[in-house]
Write a protein that holds these residues in place. Structure first.
Motif, PDB file in Angstrom:
ATOM      1  N   HIS A 192     -16.170  39.327 -27.557  1.00  0.00           N
ATOM      2  CA  HIS A 192     -14.717  39.453 -27.741  1.00  0.00           C
ATOM      3  C   HIS A 192     -14.268  40.907 -27.822  1.00  0.00           C
ATOM      4  O   HIS A 192     -13.091  41.202 -27.769  1.00  0.00           O
ATOM      5  CB  HIS A 192     -14.255  38.662 -28.976  1.00  0.00           C
ATOM      6  N   LYS A 193     -15.213  41.841 -27.940  1.00  0.00           N
ATOM      7  CA  LYS A 193     -14.868  43.257 -28.038  1.00  0.00           C
ATOM      8  C   LYS A 193     -15.409  44.038 -26.859  1.00  0.00           C
ATOM      9  O   LYS A 193     -16.550  43.815 -26.449  1.00  0.00           O
ATOM     10  CB  LYS A 193     -15.466  43.866 -29.309  1.00  0.00           C
ATOM     11  N   TYR A 215     -13.447  32.353 -28.273  1.00  0.00           N
ATOM     12  CA  TYR A 215     -12.712  33.579 -27.950  1.00  0.00           C
ATOM     13  C   TYR A 215     -11.413  33.211 -27.250  1.00  0.00           C
ATOM     14  O   TYR A 215     -11.433  32.559 -26.208  1.00  0.00           O
ATOM     15  CB  TYR A 215     -13.534  34.481 -27.021  1.00  0.00           C
ATOM     16  N   GLN A 270      -6.248  37.977 -27.319  1.00  0.00           N
ATOM     17  CA  GLN A 270      -5.769  38.705 -28.504  1.00  0.00           C
ATOM     18  C   GLN A 270      -4.239  38.664 -28.556  1.00  0.00           C
ATOM     19  O   GLN A 270      -3.577  38.943 -27.559  1.00  0.00           O
ATOM     20  CB  GLN A 270      -6.264  40.164 -28.417  1.00  0.00           C
ATOM     21  N   ASP A 322      -2.585  40.242 -31.228  1.00  0.00           N
ATOM     22  CA  ASP A 322      -2.167  41.439 -31.946  1.00  0.00           C
ATOM     23  C   ASP A 322      -2.116  42.607 -30.952  1.00  0.00           C
ATOM     24  O   ASP A 322      -3.152  43.080 -30.480  1.00  0.00           O
ATOM     25  CB  ASP A 322      -3.189  41.718 -33.066  1.00  0.00           C
ATOM     26  N   ARG A 341      -4.102  45.831 -31.898  1.00  0.00           N
ATOM     27  CA  ARG A 341      -5.564  45.721 -31.725  1.00  0.00           C
ATOM     28  C   ARG A 341      -5.937  45.756 -30.240  1.00  0.00           C
ATOM     29  O   ARG A 341      -6.947  46.319 -29.850  1.00  0.00           O
ATOM     30  CB  ARG A 341      -6.091  44.424 -32.372  1.00  0.00           C
ATOM     31  N   LYS A 342      -5.075  45.140 -29.421  1.00  0.00           N
ATOM     32  CA  LYS A 342      -5.330  45.108 -27.980  1.00  0.00           C
ATOM     33  C   LYS A 342      -5.223  46.522 -27.391  1.00  0.00           C
ATOM     34  O   LYS A 342      -6.114  46.969 -26.676  1.00  0.00           O
ATOM     35  CB  LYS A 342      -4.303  44.169 -27.320  1.00  0.00           C
ATOM     36  N   GLU A 357      -9.295  45.313 -27.768  1.00  0.00           N
ATOM     37  CA  GLU A 357      -9.766  43.933 -27.958  1.00  0.00           C
ATOM     38  C   GLU A 357      -8.881  42.982 -27.146  1.00  0.00           C
ATOM     39  O   GLU A 357      -7.763  42.680 -27.528  1.00  0.00           O
ATOM     40  CB  GLU A 357      -9.696  43.549 -29.448  1.00  0.00           C
ATOM     41  N   ASP A 358      -9.405  42.548 -26.014  1.00  0.00           N
ATOM     42  CA  ASP A 358      -8.634  41.611 -25.192  1.00  0.00           C
ATOM     43  C   ASP A 358      -8.740  40.195 -25.738  1.00  0.00           C
ATOM     44  O   ASP A 358      -7.954  39.322 -25.405  1.00  0.00           O
ATOM     45  CB  ASP A 358      -9.150  41.635 -23.743  1.00  0.00           C
ATOM     46  N   TYR A 359      -9.757  39.980 -26.586  1.00  0.00           N
ATOM     47  CA  TYR A 359      -9.973  38.643 -27.152  1.00  0.00           C
ATOM     48  C   TYR A 359     -10.057  38.724 -28.670  1.00  0.00           C
ATOM     49  O   TYR A 359     -10.296  39.796 -29.241  1.00  0.00           O
ATOM     50  CB  TYR A 359     -11.283  38.051 -26.626  1.00  0.00           C
ATOM     51  N   MET A 360      -9.886  37.580 -29.314  1.00  0.00           N
ATOM     52  CA  MET A 360     -10.118  37.515 -30.766  1.00  0.00           C
ATOM     53  C   MET A 360     -10.783  36.174 -31.074  1.00  0.00           C
ATOM     54  O   MET A 360     -10.743  35.246 -30.254  1.00  0.00           O
ATOM     55  CB  MET A 360      -8.799  37.643 -31.528  1.00  0.00           C
TER      56      MET A 360
END
Ligand SMILES: [Fe+2]
Length: 256
Positions: A48-49, A113, A116, A118, A121-122, A127-130
């Motif tokens: 996810h990162k 996943y 994202q 937020d 955060r993106k 971070e395209d995913y969370m």
């Protein structure tokens, strides 16, 4: 990023590994499982990162295919160097590689996943995913094994051990299997080590592909290094000593 065509080709390679290496009737069970979740798994990222590896659509299958290829190549190396290859089968090797990260898919209802939401955060952390909070926590190996058994896909003791410990000693929970002192408590097969090496190799290559070009392009050439010259060291020391009032302290530091 992968093109739609690459994602499709990777999925075909993924399914053909099952066709080629897994025997019936487990082959059909496994194909049925992956067909059920094809849309989800085909597009999944491997992490996810961005800091990890293959954090982009289709990254999961691309990673798993690489781990399958690396596992087969690694096992040849182990064989050439004298490992006891009678302790596991080719099917166990490929089955473990195909399913080693399956727990990343999430559970039957929800993906692990998700995109994202937020913006900070993106943008700032890339971070395209969370993590999807609807999925209750389980380690990746535990969830993967659970998903297999809950869909009627059986696995051998060797496969269970290899999937469970594929992160090697990066996961402390594996110490009980991999740090055993007593010979009788050590794994009776090299399969877990071969899978771990293959996974490590694949993830490292994926990291290099993603990050090394960025480092190359973003680091400005430095004209000077940061090591102090002899003269600069002396003047820094003199300056520091001149600010000390205690004679005892001055003498002490002067000797350094
Ligand atoms: Fe992996």
């Amino acid at each position: 990023m992968l093109t739609a065509e690459q994602i499709q080709n990777n999925w075909e390679e993924f399914c053909s590994n099952i066709q080629l290496h897994i025997s019936s009737p487990r082959k059909e069970k496994l194909l049925e499982f992956y067909e059920k979740y094809a849309d989800r798994i085909m597009m999944m990222p491997a992490a996810h990162k961005k800091e990890y590896h293959n954090s982009f659509p289709g990254g999961y299958v691309e990673h798993v295919n690489r781990v399958v290829r690396c596992s087969i190549k690694q096992s040849k190396l182990w064989e050439e160097e004298g490992a006891d290859m009678s302790t596991f089968t080719n099917e166990e090797l490929v089955f473990s590689a195909i399913n080693h990260d399956l727990g990343k898919m999430g559970n039957e209802e929800h993906e692990s996943y998700i995109p994202q939401t937020d913006k900070w955060r993106k943008d700032k952390l890339g971070e395209d995913y969370m993590f999807n909070k609807q999925v209750p926590f389980a380690s990746v190996p535990d969830r993967g094994l659970f998903m297999l058994q809950s869909h009627g896909v059986q696995y051998t003791f060797n496969e269970m051990l290899a999937i469970q410990t594929h992160d090697g000693l990066y996961d402390e929970a594996n110490s009980k299997y991999l740090k055993a002192f007593m010979p009788e408590q050590k794994p009776r097969t090299s399969l877990p080590f071969i899978l771990h090496q293959a996974d490590l190799m694949a993830a490292r290559i994926e990291f290099e592909r993603e990050w090394l070009p960025k480092f190359k392009n973003s680091v400005p050439p430095t004209e000077k290094n940061f090591t102090l010259t002899k003269e600069a060291k002396k003047s820094t020391k003199d300056k520091a000593l001149s600010q000390l009032e205690s004679k005892g302290l001055k003498d002490l530091f002067d000797k350094l």
